[in-house]
Design a protein around this motif. Sequence first.
Motif, mmCIF file in Angstrom:
data_model
loop_
_atom_site.group_PDB
_atom_site.id
_atom_site.type_symbol
_atom_site.label_atom_id
_atom_site.label_comp_id
_atom_site.label_asym_id
_atom_site.label_seq_id
_atom_site.Cartn_x
_atom_site.Cartn_y
_atom_site.Cartn_z
ATOM 1 N N PRO A 38 0.823 -1.205 0.000
ATOM 2 C CA PRO A 38 0.000 0.000 0.000
ATOM 3 C C PRO A 38 0.860 1.261 0.000
ATOM 4 C CG PRO A 38 -0.071 -1.060 2.148
ATOM 5 C CD PRO A 38 0.706 -1.956 1.232
ATOM 6 N N SER A 39 0.359 2.293 -0.637
ATOM 7 C CA SER A 39 1.085 3.559 -0.675
ATOM 8 C C SER A 39 0.911 4.292 0.650
ATOM 9 C CB SER A 39 0.545 4.425 -1.816
ATOM 10 O OG SER A 39 -0.789 4.805 -1.532
ATOM 11 N N SER A 41 -0.152 7.268 1.079
ATOM 12 C CA SER A 41 -1.423 7.992 1.117
ATOM 13 C C SER A 41 -2.585 7.054 1.433
ATOM 14 C CB SER A 41 -1.674 8.733 -0.196
ATOM 15 O OG SER A 41 -1.759 7.825 -1.269
ATOM 16 N N SER A 42 -2.537 5.805 0.938
ATOM 17 C CA SER A 42 -3.621 4.874 1.252
ATOM 18 C C SER A 42 -3.554 4.438 2.712
ATOM 19 C CB SER A 42 -3.600 3.660 0.321
ATOM 20 O OG SER A 42 -2.465 2.864 0.547
ATOM 21 N N ALA A 45 -4.988 7.328 4.667
ATOM 22 C CA ALA A 45 -6.445 7.346 4.505
ATOM 23 C C ALA A 45 -7.100 6.273 5.367
ATOM 24 C CB ALA A 45 -6.809 7.150 3.032
ATOM 25 N N ALA A 46 -6.503 5.082 5.424
ATOM 26 C CA ALA A 46 -7.040 4.000 6.255
ATOM 27 C C ALA A 46 -6.963 4.368 7.736
ATOM 28 C CB ALA A 46 -6.282 2.701 5.987
ATOM 29 N N GLU A 49 -9.700 6.902 8.444
ATOM 30 C CA GLU A 49 -11.010 6.239 8.444
ATOM 31 C C GLU A 49 -11.233 5.471 9.746
ATOM 32 O OE1 GLU A 49 -14.699 4.973 7.664
ATOM 33 O OE2 GLU A 49 -13.612 6.486 6.540
#
Length: 117
Positions: A38-39, A41-42, A45-46, A49
């Motif tokens: 995963p990057s 940024s992901s 984001a996780a 969230e």
Amino acid sequence: MKSIKTYVATAIAVSAIVAIVPVVNAQETTAATSATAPSRSSIRAANRELAKRVQTALYKQKGLETTDLHAIARSGKITLVGMVPDQAQIDLAGKVAESVPGVTSVKNNLTVEEEGH
């Protein structure tokens, strides 16, 4: 004589294949690993969230004072920070945070609010 040449040629071919296959597999594994990693940024984001889901669960909990209560997420690990009126609130907030799907651990850094603040 012909069978010896055939045997030697076969042995060389098999040796070459055996030597090449691990290198090809290693390259494919490295490419697959980097493609599925995963990057940043992901991951961020996780984390946002998950923190939002924990914060929502805390807000929805009846009897929990959430004015100065915040959840921070990092790879499934939640850190609770802020102040609450008493120890029972600290314990309740920890239990609520632990119950949110995706949470792997909770570090409860909540403190009891001092009188007059």
